[in-house]
Design an enzyme around this catalytic site. Sequence first.
Site, PDB file in Angstrom:
ATOM      1  CG  PHE A 256      87.439 -29.847  13.688  1.00  0.00           C
ATOM      2  CD1 PHE A 256      87.308 -30.705  12.802  1.00  0.00           C
ATOM      3  CD2 PHE A 256      86.953 -29.888  14.822  1.00  0.00           C
ATOM      4  CE1 PHE A 256      86.540 -31.775  12.937  1.00  0.00           C
ATOM      5  CE2 PHE A 256      86.086 -31.055  15.133  1.00  0.00           C
ATOM      6  CZ  PHE A 256      86.081 -32.048  14.111  1.00  0.00           C
ATOM      7  CD  GLN A 654      89.154 -35.902   6.718  1.00  0.00           C
ATOM      8  OE1 GLN A 654      89.826 -34.837   6.760  1.00  0.00           O
ATOM      9  NE2 GLN A 654      88.441 -35.913   8.133  1.00  0.00           N
ATOM     10  N   GLY A 718      96.084 -34.845   0.010  1.00  0.00           N
ATOM     11  CA  GLY A 718      95.450 -34.755   1.412  1.00  0.00           C
ATOM     12  C   GLY A 718      93.908 -33.873   1.031  1.00  0.00           C
ATOM     13  CB  VAL A 719      90.728 -35.190   1.142  1.00  0.00           C
ATOM     14  CG1 VAL A 719      91.196 -35.517  -0.164  1.00  0.00           C
ATOM     15  CG2 VAL A 719      90.867 -36.140   2.007  1.00  0.00           C
ATOM     16  N   GLY A 720      91.679 -32.840   3.844  1.00  0.00           N
ATOM     17  CA  GLY A 720      91.142 -32.380   5.229  1.00  0.00           C
ATOM     18  C   GLY A 720      90.576 -30.960   5.135  1.00  0.00           C
ATOM     19  CD  GLU A 721      92.975 -28.402   6.500  1.00  0.00           C
ATOM     20  OE1 GLU A 721      93.441 -29.281   6.890  1.00  0.00           O
ATOM     21  OE2 GLU A 721      92.490 -27.467   7.302  1.00  0.00           O
TER      22      GLU A 721
END
Lengths: 758, 332, 178
Positions: A256, A654, A718-721
Amino acid sequence: MTAIPSIPGFLKEPNGPIGKPVSRVDGRKKVTGDAHYAAEFTLPDLAHGYIVSSAIARGRITRIDASAALALPGVIHVFTHENRPSLAWFDRKWKDDDAPKGSPFRPLYDAEIHHALQPVALVIAESFELARYAARLVHIEYEAAPHQTDLRANRANTFTPGKDKGGFEPPPKPRGNPEQAFLDSPVQVDAEFTQAAEYHNPMEMHATTVLHHDDGTLTVHDKTQGAQNCHTYICNVFGLSKSAVRVMSPFVGGAFGSGLRPQHQLFMAMLAATQLKRSIRVELSRPQMFSFGHRPETIQRVALGAERDGTLRALIHEAVQESSQNENYVEIVVNWSGQQYACDNVRLDYKLTRLDVHTPLDQRAPGAATGVPALEIAMDELAFKLGMDPLELRLKNYAETDPNTGTPFSSKELRACFRQGAERFGWAKRSPAPRSMREGRELIGWGMAAGVWDAMQGQAAAKAVLGVDGKLVVSSATADIGTGTYTVMTQIAADVLGLPIEEVTFCLGDSSLPTAPIEGGSWTVSTVGSAVKAVCDRVRSQLFTLAGKLEDNPLKGVAEADVLFADGHLIVRDDRSRRLSITDVMRGSGTLSIEEEARALPYLLARARHTFATHSAVFVEVRVDEDLGTIRVARVVSAIAAGRIINPKTARSQIQGAVVWGIGMGLEEEAFTDHRLGRVMNHDYAEYHVPVNADVPDIDVLFVEEHDDMVNALGAKGVGEIGIVGVPAAIANAIHHATGVRVRDFPITLDKVLAGLR
Amino acid sequence: MRSFTYARADSAADAVGRAGASGTAFVAGGTNLLDLMKADVARPGGLIDISRLPLDRIEETAGGGLRLGALARNADTAYDERVQTRYPMLSKAILAGASAQLRNMATNGGNLLQRTRCYYFYDTATPCNKREPGSGCGAIGGVNRIHAILGASDQCIAVHPSDLCVALAALDAVVQVRGPDGERSIPFAEFHRLPGDRPEIDTTLRPGDLVTSIDLPAKGFAEHSTYLKIRDRASYAFALVSVAAGLELDGGTVRDARLALGGVAHKPWRDPEAEAALIGKPAAPDSFRAAARVLLRDAKGHEHNSFKIELAERAIVRALSEAADRKGASHP
Amino acid sequence: MAPLKASPRPAVVPPPAPIPVTLTVNGVERTLHLAPWTTLLDALRLHLELTGTKKGCDHGQCGACTVLVDGRRINACLTLAAMQDGRKVTTIEGLTTGDSLHPLQDAFIEHDAFQCGYCTPGQICSAAGLIAEGKATTDDEIRELMSGNLCRCGAYPNIVAAIRQAMTIAGPKAEGAP
């Protein structure tokens, strides 16, 4: 070898694995215990290290006496600043790819203490238990110096940082006349928001195992989000040749952001391994996980001025954050506020104050996770004052182009997020007045917020090797910290070459692989995925060329563009009976393997002319006990616009996980510092609360359709945050709706609600 | 963890005999002691493993109560049908504590002896009179969100972390002990002590004493009782405030009452005056609030925990109201 | 308020001598010579190289080290290996039979009930213990009785879904361990 980026790249085969909910390709390893993490490699000569942490926050070590520890049979050595070898001198040698401006912290460098829990000695022993025991026997005397760890007490003592860290631009210049516009606005909100320091606390504690081979080379198993970042760092710091060391991180137990920079356990293990010429493992304890970077504590002010119809006239967002004495950690915090809503009079301001703490460190959606909630609570307050539905207010001020830059968005389906999310949640049934919904003693609150995060892309290279057996191995030195990199890259490669998923292996987490940047900021699909697509495109072309050389080529006379790659075959698009298997191409042409390497760059021109961002709308139901103030998140709908979703199964995970982070940020996570000691006191999992299973309801994730042919050849952002951004605000807004109590201080623990319920 | 010797006791007498040596400690579940040893807070020179002694049964007593073996696991106690039926507040209290795994390990006797979760107690770099007598109390003037509002001293404001003990206090349990001088019984109210100027001592046990069982009297308030735990997350966290409440009702009037609080003091907190204030009163929020105010009359907050005073009052009212409404509920 | 002065130096006692400890791990009897300060967790990870069982805090605060001892789930970090002498220990490595996965392992993959995978072995062993205990029938009960296993990636909803599925297959009272 650089692949020239071409816009479209949308994949030609509609039935390929891209967009399918493929189960994780590394799943079997993870559920059987066969996935090995940094502390799980060994050699017969392995010795164990245990770190001694500083008892004070600032000052200097006046005496270290390790004699009692060294007297124990089985204790091999105690490293301190007094006996360390000569190390790199210049700051640049200690810098890493995520280092902000300043002088990086150097473990065991000298007698100076810069922050509490600073590593001050390393005990090496034949067993873990003995090293831990001996560490207790190292006698250290300090001369304490006055320290400052209190952001509130130092909030006036600030400076304005510049572009001090990659990925973060300083705030844009003010536009219009925000102060006057605010004063002239008939409806105003002006409030202060605070956010506690949070520690990453991945489940796997930071660890490094250095395997010392007979030929003197080292294999370093490290917990990191960037094997090459760590490789460069240790080569620079210890003056090693690049070929003598290899850094591996095939599995990372969460990070993270905590693995973006080389952490001190890496230094410690390398120090011992190079000095003692044997294999070494150093694993931090859970309290020592509070000895390095964290999401910084923040004080913010948001002032909004609006017309009575809800039109925003003024937006002022100021933030003050902590950094260390030695580096300018920046995450800017305020810029998204200038981007999210159309407003002509805007001032964004970001300042730092120096405290005697370790340099803060990027944590999931750094900056946005802190700044956007302040804005989104202020918007809720404004809607309440206007007597307007909070969703309506956001639509009223919807930004069609990026107000910060004046450039269009490459794509922005936030409206669809609002509409679909609201529909799924049942927002239309909301009764607007606070305290107007209840069930028994539980007050029910519905709140919402919008979110935004950047869709970045860096440069990466990938290599592909297709064997005569039709099996493909693709590699790049990126990381999978649980994000699904293995799976997503496998899908992209399989899609381009029309191979079954099982025939494709993706390798990562190894410094010897083709160059990839640190894995973070939601840019890995964009960055590495583009490279994987580029290299597989080349293999594809090679196969087509080889097929053309075959005597009985069923594709004869067909252009490459008219050939499909599917089911392990090259197939003529308009006559599917004309087909040729990949293995037949390989065998028939006498090709043992096809090897290609390619590098992918962002579409620089398109990037200069557009703003690239992901967006979200989050809807939350909370239940607040009207007597006790206890808060429960009962329902969450998160609607996400992030371009093409390569794998809806892992992407959904995610987002869900990020919502759980939002629940932690909103309700639970807080490092308590005793400012007299300059020390975080709740430095364990028992008292630093992260959400448990019982805190988390079902989380409904929906991905809205968003077509973007400028972001990259995959159309994926992108989808991490994005999943965390906005969640704390939606919770805070729901709590206000439930109770009428407005809390602007995260985390919202029950005492803060109780104070308002009296 | 320091170096220590390890021996397994083969009988209670053997255990007590071996405990004569100074610096030895009994280990059974290990869930608190090993934690403290790793943190370098507990430093026994010898461990006597008592976990296999036959003290793990739950049996009827002659007086119509239950004898809980000191080595019965928390989970086995909580899920015991007799406990669930006759002492539902106890079952509920146990299940509100720790995690399923820890409840499978931790013993009843060990639970009585678990030590405070005060941050300063756990961090050997900081002052703590409980850990190192005379070093000062870090929590006073420091970070004290989780600390005591009742019965504290200027030497220590730590709280006892147990849930089980709060219910045992409310139930007037009796602790059976075997020591070097034979066996004796300790009423629960006398088992734990307040910090005073000796905060390093948690209980009235003497060196070498082995807790063998905990006896529950017949009266279990099964009809009207509850255990309410308030914490910073939904599970797997220590109590900010917890309440064990038991009522005996005569129509709408309180005939007998038990009230014990966790998370507020160095020991499970009972106040005879607060309970007396309930007797003969209508089982209604006003009476409950009045009793709560009696119980909290001397409550004193610190920088971060003053909210506990009001929270405790509200929790008492809620718990007593639930108890009054409830009929023999045994599940959390 | 000053930090605590270094305390008077404690007597240095040499490390404890190894003692024999016999454990039946995943059906195989193993006799080890371990210093008594070795936890069951470190015995598994460091001495038997069964690293499937994870160390997430070493203090009973995360559940990553959950294993089954005589069929019951416990935290391997808070017990000494010597204290478990003679007992049967089942770890994540022991849930697999040959090439076939335990229904929980299949369900975890199918429901994507993990991300980084570090808490996963502990979650699965804990779920096996939960199913054997037979106390959870609703989703909320699963949530409560799985709260001793932290998942920092936040896979909780999928973990609950996976356990619910495995429970349906196995039945609420089925043996968790093979």
